[in-house]
Write an enzyme that holds these catalytic residues in place. Sequence first.
Site, PDB file in Angstrom:
ATOM      1  N   ASP A  16       1.137  -1.906   0.187  1.00 27.57           N
ATOM      2  CA  ASP A  16      -0.144  -0.487   0.042  1.00 27.57           C
ATOM      3  C   ASP A  16       1.391   1.378   0.187  1.00 27.57           C
ATOM      4  OD1 ASP A  16      -2.078   1.767   0.182  1.00 27.57           O
ATOM      5  OD2 ASP A  16      -1.895   1.768   3.116  1.00 27.57           O
ATOM      6  N   LEU A  17       0.680   2.882  -0.003  1.00 20.04           N
ATOM      7  CA  LEU A  17       0.835   3.532  -0.345  1.00 20.04           C
ATOM      8  C   LEU A  17       0.875   4.183   0.472  1.00 20.04           C
ATOM      9  CD1 LEU A  17       0.753   4.450  -4.456  1.00 20.04           C
ATOM     10  CD2 LEU A  17       2.544   2.876  -2.611  1.00 20.04           C
ATOM     11  N   ASP A  18      -0.379   5.304   0.691  1.00 21.67           N
ATOM     12  CA  ASP A  18      -0.664   6.130   2.094  1.00 21.67           C
ATOM     13  C   ASP A  18      -0.475   5.536   3.338  1.00 21.67           C
ATOM     14  OD1 ASP A  18      -0.622   7.947  -0.189  1.00 21.67           O
ATOM     15  OD2 ASP A  18      -3.348   7.737  -0.398  1.00 21.67           O
TER      16      ASP A  18
END
Length: 235
Positions: A16-18
């Site tokens: 995942d990024l955020d």
Amino acid sequence: MKFYRPLRPFKAISFDLDDTLYDNHPIIIKAEADFLVYLRTTYQQLAELDARKWGLYRDLLVKENPALQHDVSLWRKEIIQRIMVVYGIAMVNAIKYADSALQVFLQLRSDFTVPEKSIKLLQQLALHYPVIALTNGNVNVEQIGLHDKFKFVIKAGNGLRSKPHLDMFQQAASKLDIKVEDILHVGDHLISDVYGAQNNKAQAVWFNPNHTKLDRAKLLPTLEMTDLQDLLTIL
């Protein structure tokens, strides 16, 4: 590091990024505030637009069309168009202005630097496994310098439903020529990341730097980490 399930062998790592590779909370708060300033100062008809009114239209649109929540950029563009028309801007102009405004927002929400610690971690992991990203968000990975740190990045939208749905996991597995269950997914969110991975037969690393309780979990993660550097110990 805490294990809830035996860790099976895996063939790729997805991130995942955020709020996983960087703290997105202050970034998005600032971006939202700056974006409202941009709208109010660029379009005189929107001079009275505030966060409360924005939120009302945001919630209204997703109630009218729940599918918008799977494409946050399209959702935002639709909100902008609706607000502009309601505030007296002609539809033909609202459509054009919304496209421009969306690009402004994407620049604002991607105006930050990813911690060097996260970048080095990705580089180290990539020496051992394909490293990819699966995100429900719309950050510009080139602007934040992550475009060359992943084998590829898959974003929700354009027909792909957001996590926790299977779509992005399935597309990732297909692109890697592996099975979904061969993916080890790393993310902070108990529903979109942990439940999304576990429910779709992938394994899940729950990144939990704030020591949040598991009360909201639908399924237990494979393991929990408060420091992503611990990933290097399970290679």
